[in-house]
Scaffold this motif. Structure first.
Motif, PDB file in Angstrom:
ATOM      1  N   MET A 202      -0.399   2.667  -9.349  1.00  0.00           N
ATOM      2  CA  MET A 202       0.627   3.672  -9.608  1.00  0.00           C
ATOM      3  C   MET A 202       0.068   5.091  -9.528  1.00  0.00           C
ATOM      4  SD  MET A 202       3.633   2.519  -9.898  1.00  0.00           S
ATOM      5  CE  MET A 202       4.959   1.861 -10.857  1.00  0.00           C
ATOM      6  N   SER A 203      -1.195   5.255  -9.877  1.00  0.00           N
ATOM      7  CA  SER A 203      -1.801   6.582  -9.798  1.00  0.00           C
ATOM      8  C   SER A 203      -1.880   7.051  -8.346  1.00  0.00           C
ATOM      9  CB  SER A 203      -3.181   6.583 -10.451  1.00  0.00           C
ATOM     10  OG  SER A 203      -4.021   5.617  -9.854  1.00  0.00           O
ATOM     11  N   ASP A 204      -2.137   6.124  -7.419  1.00  0.00           N
ATOM     12  CA  ASP A 204      -2.147   6.489  -6.002  1.00  0.00           C
ATOM     13  C   ASP A 204      -0.763   6.944  -5.559  1.00  0.00           C
ATOM     14  OD1 ASP A 204      -4.828   5.936  -5.618  1.00  0.00           O
ATOM     15  OD2 ASP A 204      -4.481   3.868  -4.985  1.00  0.00           O
ATOM     16  N   ALA A 205       0.265   6.213  -5.992  1.00  0.00           N
ATOM     17  CA  ALA A 205       1.633   6.571  -5.611  1.00  0.00           C
ATOM     18  C   ALA A 205       1.985   7.971  -6.095  1.00  0.00           C
ATOM     19  CB  ALA A 205       2.621   5.547  -6.180  1.00  0.00           C
ATOM     20  N   LEU A 206       1.575   8.300  -7.313  1.00  0.00           N
ATOM     21  CA  LEU A 206       1.866   9.630  -7.849  1.00  0.00           C
ATOM     22  C   LEU A 206       1.137  10.708  -7.046  1.00  0.00           C
ATOM     23  CD1 LEU A 206       3.110  11.484  -9.957  1.00  0.00           C
ATOM     24  CD2 LEU A 206       1.137  11.029 -11.429  1.00  0.00           C
ATOM     25  N   ALA A 207      -0.127  10.466  -6.748  1.00  0.00           N
ATOM     26  CA  ALA A 207      -0.896  11.453  -5.985  1.00  0.00           C
ATOM     27  C   ALA A 207      -0.291  11.664  -4.607  1.00  0.00           C
ATOM     28  CB  ALA A 207      -2.352  10.991  -5.870  1.00  0.00           C
ATOM     29  N   TRP A 208       0.144  10.592  -3.952  1.00  0.00           N
ATOM     30  CA  TRP A 208       0.760  10.717  -2.629  1.00  0.00           C
ATOM     31  C   TRP A 208       2.060  11.505  -2.702  1.00  0.00           C
ATOM     32  CZ3 TRP A 208       0.290   4.775  -1.402  1.00  0.00           C
ATOM     33  CH2 TRP A 208      -1.069   4.465  -1.188  1.00  0.00           C
ATOM     34  N   ARG A 209       2.853  11.177  -3.700  1.00  0.00           N
ATOM     35  CA  ARG A 209       4.141  11.861  -3.861  1.00  0.00           C
ATOM     36  C   ARG A 209       3.933  13.358  -4.106  1.00  0.00           C
ATOM     37  NH1 ARG A 209       9.769  11.615  -3.228  1.00  0.00           N
ATOM     38  NH2 ARG A 209      10.697  12.949  -4.806  1.00  0.00           N
ATOM     39  N   GLN A 210       2.966  13.688  -4.952  1.00  0.00           N
ATOM     40  CA  GLN A 210       2.710  15.093  -5.262  1.00  0.00           C
ATOM     41  C   GLN A 210       2.117  15.842  -4.075  1.00  0.00           C
ATOM     42  OE1 GLN A 210       0.313  14.701  -8.836  1.00  0.00           O
ATOM     43  NE2 GLN A 210       2.110  14.814 -10.167  1.00  0.00           N
ATOM     44  N   ALA A 211       1.529  15.096  -3.135  1.00  0.00           N
ATOM     45  CA  ALA A 211       0.999  15.710  -1.919  1.00  0.00           C
ATOM     46  C   ALA A 211       2.063  15.861  -0.837  1.00  0.00           C
ATOM     47  CB  ALA A 211      -0.172  14.887  -1.387  1.00  0.00           C
ATOM     48  N   GLY A 212       3.293  15.434  -1.136  1.00  0.00           N
ATOM     49  CA  GLY A 212       4.398  15.609  -0.201  1.00  0.00           C
ATOM     50  C   GLY A 212       4.741  14.408   0.644  1.00  0.00           C
ATOM     51  N   HIS A 213       4.089  13.268   0.410  1.00  0.00           N
ATOM     52  CA  HIS A 213       4.383  12.066   1.184  1.00  0.00           C
ATOM     53  C   HIS A 213       5.618  11.345   0.634  1.00  0.00           C
ATOM     54  CE1 HIS A 213       0.757  11.818   3.700  1.00  0.00           C
ATOM     55  NE2 HIS A 213       0.089  12.286   2.664  1.00  0.00           N
ATOM     56  N   ALA A 214       6.302  10.637   1.510  1.00  0.00           N
ATOM     57  CA  ALA A 214       7.322   9.685   1.076  1.00  0.00           C
ATOM     58  C   ALA A 214       6.605   8.396   0.684  1.00  0.00           C
ATOM     59  CB  ALA A 214       8.322   9.410   2.190  1.00  0.00           C
ATOM     60  N   VAL A 215       7.040   7.792  -0.420  1.00  0.00           N
ATOM     61  CA  VAL A 215       6.377   6.592  -0.939  1.00  0.00           C
ATOM     62  C   VAL A 215       7.435   5.539  -1.241  1.00  0.00           C
ATOM     63  CG1 VAL A 215       4.913   5.641  -2.771  1.00  0.00           C
ATOM     64  CG2 VAL A 215       4.529   7.979  -1.956  1.00  0.00           C
ATOM     65  N   THR A 216       7.135   4.305  -0.866  1.00  0.00           N
ATOM     66  CA  THR A 216       7.998   3.176  -1.174  1.00  0.00           C
ATOM     67  C   THR A 216       7.254   2.207  -2.073  1.00  0.00           C
ATOM     68  OG1 THR A 216       9.118   3.357   0.971  1.00  0.00           O
ATOM     69  CG2 THR A 216       9.332   1.265  -0.195  1.00  0.00           C
ATOM     70  N   LEU A 217       7.910   1.760  -3.142  1.00  0.00           N
ATOM     71  CA  LEU A 217       7.332   0.772  -4.051  1.00  0.00           C
ATOM     72  C   LEU A 217       7.925  -0.596  -3.738  1.00  0.00           C
ATOM     73  CD1 LEU A 217       7.525   2.700  -7.458  1.00  0.00           C
ATOM     74  CD2 LEU A 217       5.600   2.581  -5.861  1.00  0.00           C
ATOM     75  N   VAL A 218       7.078  -1.611  -3.764  1.00  0.00           N
ATOM     76  CA  VAL A 218       7.531  -2.985  -3.515  1.00  0.00           C
ATOM     77  C   VAL A 218       7.029  -3.855  -4.658  1.00  0.00           C
ATOM     78  CG1 VAL A 218       7.562  -4.929  -1.925  1.00  0.00           C
ATOM     79  CG2 VAL A 218       7.367  -2.589  -1.029  1.00  0.00           C
ATOM     80  N   THR A 219       7.946  -4.566  -5.319  1.00  0.00           N
ATOM     81  CA  THR A 219       7.606  -5.392  -6.469  1.00  0.00           C
ATOM     82  C   THR A 219       7.976  -6.840  -6.208  1.00  0.00           C
ATOM     83  OG1 THR A 219       8.103  -3.537  -7.958  1.00  0.00           O
ATOM     84  CG2 THR A 219       7.931  -5.708  -8.960  1.00  0.00           C
ATOM     85  N   VAL A 220       7.082  -7.759  -6.552  1.00  0.00           N
ATOM     86  CA  VAL A 220       7.400  -9.183  -6.474  1.00  0.00           C
ATOM     87  C   VAL A 220       8.385  -9.513  -7.592  1.00  0.00           C
ATOM     88  CG1 VAL A 220       6.522 -11.542  -6.588  1.00  0.00           C
ATOM     89  CG2 VAL A 220       5.151  -9.758  -5.488  1.00  0.00           C
TER      90      VAL A 220
END
Length: 327
Positions: free
Chosen positions: A1-19
């Motif tokens: 989740m920390s990677d997702a936050l860093a990517w989002r704050q850097a301006g990337h679009a992020v998709t989460l996928v959960t089993v």
């Protein structure tokens, strides 16, 4: 989740996928999470590599047709391995089937709060409503499992596994590096300033706990997600930590030293500090699996391997008894 936050704050679009659900011999359990960045970089896993390439392709195709940051982008369900042919295509073992929830990360406010609360050793329930994509955070209790009713998915996030090292020598450096790779939060306590400063400087990502070892253990308030290993080879320091660690809820307590030294240590702790036989039997010593290790790196492998072995046994027990959720 920390990677997702860093990517989002850097301006990337992020998709989460959960089993969400699994049938058969699915590689990853319900609740397993994957974050996909708009350029195909991923963090985490939902299948051990079987379907990740297809998920990346799906995500990037969606980005080409619709703005991933748009408010009308809603979560969606995906299934893999419904047929034998599809299971074989994606490499799912024994006809395993995965049902996944794919959701765009539109608002990172809840993610900031989630990471802060889990860093504070809190259990957090995250609920996402499929119709709107709205996310709510609440308190969770140990034993609370993933819930999905077709309308809302609720997953539980909890404290990181932690490792407190007593001593900051060469062996501690090797153990710390391996533990960090395994996603442990690594802390070190060594009142010898020159040792502690050297370790913290040489291994980015670890945190120093000031003070004497017994005070460090008390400050940490070890829970079932905490391992404590005494590696100074100095009884004056190691015994202080072990005295408190063996009376705590730490899932693993270990100490460096030969069998003879461990026997003498247990006798000291029993005679002078009144530790019971039940508490002393929890001590892993000599620390680590019996691999015939000789060098600091080999000994570190043996120590970390035993910690992982015990951790996985504990995590399994927490899913089948009242009282815990593995993280």
């Amino acid at each position: 989740m920390s990677d997702a936050l860093a990517w989002r704050q850097a301006g990337h679009a992020v998709t989460l996928v959960t089993v969400v659900e699994t049938w058969g011999s699915a590689p990853r359990p319900p609740g397993a999470l994957l974050a996909v960045r708009d350029d195909g970089v991923v963090s985490g896993s939902v299948s051990g590599g079987c379907v990740e390439d297809d998920l990346i392709a799906r995500t990037q195709a969606a980005l080409k047709t619709k703005d991933a940051h748009a408010d009308d982008v809603k979560p969606s369900l995906i299934s893999y391995g419904v047929s034998k042919e599809e299971a074989a295509r994606f490499g799912l073992p024994c006809g395993g089937t995965l049902r996944l929830l794919q959701e765009p990360l539109r608002d990172d406010g809840w993610l900031v709060e989630l990471l802060a609360r889990t860093a504070a050793q809190q259990l957090v329930a995250r609920s996402v409503t499929l119709a709107s994509g709205a996310v709510q955070l609440g308190s969770a209790v140990r034993g609370q499992a993933l819930q999905f009713d077709g309308v809302t998915l609720t997953t539980v996030f909890g404290p990181n596994w932690r490792l407190l090292l007593i001593g900051a020598g060469q062996l501690s450096q090797a153990v710390a590096q391996m533990a960090l790779m395994l996603d442990f939060e690594v802390l070190v306590c060594d009142p010898r300033e020159e040792y502690a400063a050297t370790l913290v400087a040489s291994v980015p990502g670890i945190r120093r706990v000031e003070g004497m070892p017994d005070d460090a253990v008390l400050e940490l308030r070890p829970d079932v997600h905490t391992a404590i290993v005494a590696l100074t080879h100095d009884p004056k320091l190691d015994d202080l930590a072990l005295l408190e660690a063996l009376q705590s809820d730490a899932f693993y307590v270990g100490a460096l030293g030969s069998r003879r030294n461990q026997a003498a240590r247990k006798q000291r702790l029993a005679q002078h500090f009144d530790l019971s036989a039940e508490q002393l039997v929890r001590l892993h010593g000599p620390v680590g699996l019996a691999l015939g290790a000789k060098t600091p790196a080999e000994i570190a492998v043996a120590i970390v391997a035993e910690i992982i072995q015990v951790k996985n046994l504990v995590a399994g027990a927490l899913t089948t008894t009242p009282g815990g959720v593995p993280h």
